[in-house]
Write an enzyme that holds these catalytic residues in place. Structure first.
Site, PDB file in Angstrom:
ATOM      1  N   CYS A 297      -9.036   5.731  10.076  1.00 34.72           N
ATOM      2  CA  CYS A 297      -9.276   4.490   9.323  1.00 34.72           C
ATOM      3  C   CYS A 297      -8.257   3.424   9.661  1.00 34.72           C
ATOM      4  O   CYS A 297      -7.854   2.641   8.797  1.00 34.72           O
ATOM      5  CB  CYS A 297      -9.275   4.739   7.814  1.00 34.72           C
ATOM      6  SG  CYS A 297     -10.561   5.839   7.284  1.00 34.72           S
TER       7      CYS A 297
ATOM      8  N   ASP B 202       0.868  -1.168   0.000  1.00 41.37           N
ATOM      9  CA  ASP B 202       0.000   0.000   0.000  1.00 41.37           C
ATOM     10  C   ASP B 202       0.912   1.226   0.000  1.00 41.37           C
ATOM     11  O   ASP B 202       1.554   1.538   1.000  1.00 41.37           O
ATOM     12  CB  ASP B 202      -0.899  -0.025   1.249  1.00 41.37           C
ATOM     13  CG  ASP B 202      -1.784   1.214   1.353  1.00 41.37           C
ATOM     14  OD1 ASP B 202      -1.513   2.210   0.647  1.00 41.37           O
ATOM     15  OD2 ASP B 202      -2.736   1.196   2.164  1.00 41.37           O
TER      16      ASP B 202
ATOM     17  N   GLN C 152       0.756   6.333   1.217  1.00 41.02           N
ATOM     18  CA  GLN C 152       1.495   7.352   1.978  1.00 41.02           C
ATOM     19  C   GLN C 152       2.988   7.365   1.668  1.00 41.02           C
ATOM     20  O   GLN C 152       3.734   8.109   2.299  1.00 41.02           O
ATOM     21  CB  GLN C 152       1.294   7.142   3.492  1.00 41.02           C
ATOM     22  CG  GLN C 152      -0.136   7.214   3.955  1.00 41.02           C
ATOM     23  CD  GLN C 152      -0.764   8.589   3.778  1.00 41.02           C
ATOM     24  OE1 GLN C 152      -0.081   9.600   3.591  1.00 41.02           O
ATOM     25  NE2 GLN C 152      -2.087   8.652   3.837  1.00 41.02           N
TER      26      GLN C 152
HETATM   27  C1  LIG Z   1      -2.164   4.006   3.955  1.00 37.15           C
HETATM   28  C2  LIG Z   1      -3.458   4.263   3.234  1.00 37.15           C
HETATM   29  N1  LIG Z   1      -4.029   3.277   2.537  1.00 37.15           N
HETATM   30  C3  LIG Z   1      -5.177   3.469   1.865  1.00 37.15           C
HETATM   31  C4  LIG Z   1      -5.818   4.677   1.859  1.00 37.15           C
HETATM   32  C5  LIG Z   1      -7.104   4.816   1.099  1.00 37.15           C
HETATM   33  O1  LIG Z   1      -6.949   5.664   0.014  1.00 37.15           O
HETATM   34  P1  LIG Z   1      -8.195   6.070  -0.883  1.00 37.15           P
HETATM   35  O2  LIG Z   1      -9.268   6.498   0.050  1.00 37.15           O
HETATM   36  O3  LIG Z   1      -7.669   7.177  -1.728  1.00 37.15           O
HETATM   37  O4  LIG Z   1      -8.584   4.874  -1.679  1.00 37.15           O
HETATM   38  C6  LIG Z   1      -5.263   5.729   2.576  1.00 37.15           C
HETATM   39  C7  LIG Z   1      -5.926   7.045   2.609  1.00 37.15           C
HETATM   40  O5  LIG Z   1      -6.631   7.447   3.462  1.00 37.15           O
HETATM   41  C8  LIG Z   1      -4.057   5.517   3.286  1.00 37.15           C
HETATM   42  O6  LIG Z   1      -3.508   6.498   3.993  1.00 37.15           O
END
Ligand SMILES: Cc1ncc(COP(=O)(O)O)c(C=O)c1O
Lengths: 138, 414
Positions: free
Chosen positions: B372, B209, B212
């Site tokens: 989240c 992922d 960030q």
């Molecule tokens: C580490 C990480 N993964 C996934 C996401 C999800 O990204 P998105 O909402 O743009 O799909 C975020 C963003 O909030 C994040 O910080």
């Protein structure tokens, strides 16, 4: 004191304050002082807002309702405190009919985030629900 | 107000000039200058990106890959150039490996759905404890759909993952490991290259992922040797609604399509449909070709600054922020000292929502809550945190304002 007189008192407290931080200070101070009897800090008394938790309880005696409330956040707690102050000591009917205009008049509505004002509406709704329940017992 | 840690003579980037590209940074909220420190949630957009969007709509709007006409060809070319920009930005081997999605979340869901179909009952997937919900829930859904087991790779008290702990979880039943390159809450940067070696040694695939990481430092998928990398355009100065899934070509080839529709097919009959080649096999329907062009504008913007320069500047800013925050009495800063991008903290007994509300009224945008990442909150036994997160346009002065404002807020809660 009527519900409207209690609201007017609160409005007067806020009226002299120009800076929003001073208004928040007033809310926070009320929140910090606002406590519920620990026996009511249970899931049944909990109104879950987005980020803050608020517990509300009401007693009914001699035809009058008395509220208690507490929050894990001081700002929601301060709002709960104002509602407790305004609505306690009145009959279920008075509470059911109350028009809570103080929120607009102190400008709370515009300045509280949507999640927070939803939480505030939920608190008001819960307090009125208590009144409706007590009224139907009469 | 807080000394040290910041190299005043830093001159690789002219931050004030950069700020001029972002009109919103000159705005006020509640009559105070906006201090935007919620960049991990989404970054602001430079004029170059916004202008690209309006130019595309005004002068280059036509559906891609389908029209013989001039406009469609132009739009198609722009869309494919954007793919090439992404490829080059993360150093993928080929544009076949770059799938456009709606964002990190959709990229991960794509892998969980499609690669997930190749998993059998009893197979295992490992996710780290510091993942965003986007990198947890798709795997949980897959686990309940296909009877696979989800295992959690836990971090230590500082919020650091140890590769030895991962080794202990790996077995020949593990098919995939999903981990963030950088944590959105703790700022921890995980050693992806080392992780990839260990994961591949066990015969599993590695999904990274990069939501960030890609915005904050150079990410080279060939060097990392990850099998998948997901990131979002809106966190790297690009528009919302477009993101990327990088997947190694040989891995993507073996995966079944994700969604069905136009674009992703080769030939359709009611008896049998054959699918398009990579990456189109995974791009059903009209793609966000305006979003892709604007993402290219964002990547071009970052490349013109130099992602190494962005990384170096932000690293000083974050060091300075952590150093200053650490001086606040009764503060708890979560995560390791060595980190990127974010600082999550709690001050005394003040609820993060209360602190965030007061900071908001002082013009400072921070995030409060669980970010989240509820399992991360649970690990530290808190409901929420306040998070300040930087981008290249933030300044030392803004960090000073943050610190002064926290002190001011603290006085309000006695
Ligand atoms: C580490 C990480 N993964 C996934 C996401 C999800 O990204 P998105 O909402 O743009 O799909 C975020 C963003 O909030 C994040 O910080």
């Amino acid at each position: 004191m009527t519900i409207n007189e209690a609201q007017d008192n609160i409005i007067a407290d806020f009226e002299g304050l120009d800076d929003w931080l001073d208004k928040y200070q007033l809310i926070i101070d009320r929140g910090m002082a606002q406590k519920i009897d620990p026996q009511y800090k249970t899931p049944q008394h909990l109104i879950e807002g987005c980020q803050s938790k608020v517990w509300i309880h009401a007693d009914y005696a001699d035809g009058k309702v008395t509220y208690q409330a507490e929050s894990n956040t001081e700002i929601a707690g301060g709002i709960a405190a104002m509602l407790v102050e305004i609505l306690s000591g009145h009959t279920p009917r008075e509470i059911m009919d109350a028009d809570l205009y103080f929120i607009d008049r102190i400008g709370l509505k515009e300045h509280l985030s949507p999640t927070r004002s939803n939480g505030m509406l939920a608190m008001m709704k819960q307090m009125k629900l208590y009144a409706i329940a007590f009224n139907s017992v009469n | 107000m807080c000394e040290g840690g910041f190299n005043q003579s830093y001159d690789m980037l002219d931050i004030n000039k950069i700020r001029e590209d972002f009109p919103i940074l000159g705005d006020t909220v509640y009559n105070r200058p906006l201090v935007y420190l919620d960049n991990a949630a989404t970054t602001q957009k430079p004029r170059q990106v916004v202008e690209c969007i309006s130019q595309c709509y005004y002068h280059r709007n036509a559906n891609v890959h389908r029209g013989v006409h001039y406009l469609s060809q132009e739009a198609t070319e722009a869309h494919e150039q954007a793919r090439e920009s992404v490829r080059s930005f993360i150093n993928a081997r080929s544009t076949s490996e770059i799938v456009f999605t709606r964002g990190t979340t959709e990229s991960i869901n794509l892998v969980a759905s499609s690669f997930g179909e190749t998993l059998k009952e009893g197979d295992e997937v490992i996710v780290s404890q510091m993942e965003h919900h986007s990198d947890i829930v798709p795997w949980q859904l897959l686990a309940s759909r296909r009877g696979i087991r989800l295992k959690v790779w836990k971090f230590d008290a500082d919020g650091v993952l140890h590769v030895d702990d991962l080794k202990a979880l790996l077995s020949d039943r593990v098919r995939l490991v999903a981990v963030a390159q950088a944590s959105n809450t703790l700022g921890t940067v995980n050693p992806i290259k080392e992780i990839a070696t260990v994961v591949h040694g066990a015969g599993a695939l590695l999904l990274v992922d990069g939501a960030q990481s890609v915005p904050h430092f150079p990410v080279d998928v060939r060097d990392l040797d990850c099998d998948f990398l997901a990131f979002s355009g809106h966190k790297i100065y690009g528009p919302t609604g477009i993101g990327v899934l990088y997947g190694k070509e040989q891995v993507l080839e073996r995966m079944p399509p994700y969604q069905g529709g136009g674009e992703m097919i080769d030939h359709v009959t009611f008896e049998k449909t054959t699918f398009n080649v990579l990456p189109y096999k995974f791009e059903a329907g009209t793609p966000d070709f305006i979003g892709s062009a604007a993402l290219k504008a964002a990547l071009d913007y970052v490349s013109a600054l130099g992602i190494e320069n962005v990384a170096a500047y932000e690293s000083q800013l974050v060091d300075y922020m952590i150093g200053c925050l650490a001086e606040i009495p009764q503060i708890r800063i979560f995560g390791p000292r060595q980190r990127i991008g974010v600082a999550s903290f709690l001050v005394g007994e003040i609820h993060p929502y209360d602190l965030g509300t007061i900071l908001d009224h002082l013009g400072i945008a921070v995030r409060t809550g669980h970010h989240c990442a509820q399992p991360t909150m649970d690990a530290f036994k808190v409901d929420g945190m306040v998070r300040a997160s930087v981008a290249v346009y933030n300044t030392k002065e803004e960090i000073d304002t943050l610190i002064e404002s926290i002190m001011r807020a603290m006085r309000m809660f006695h």
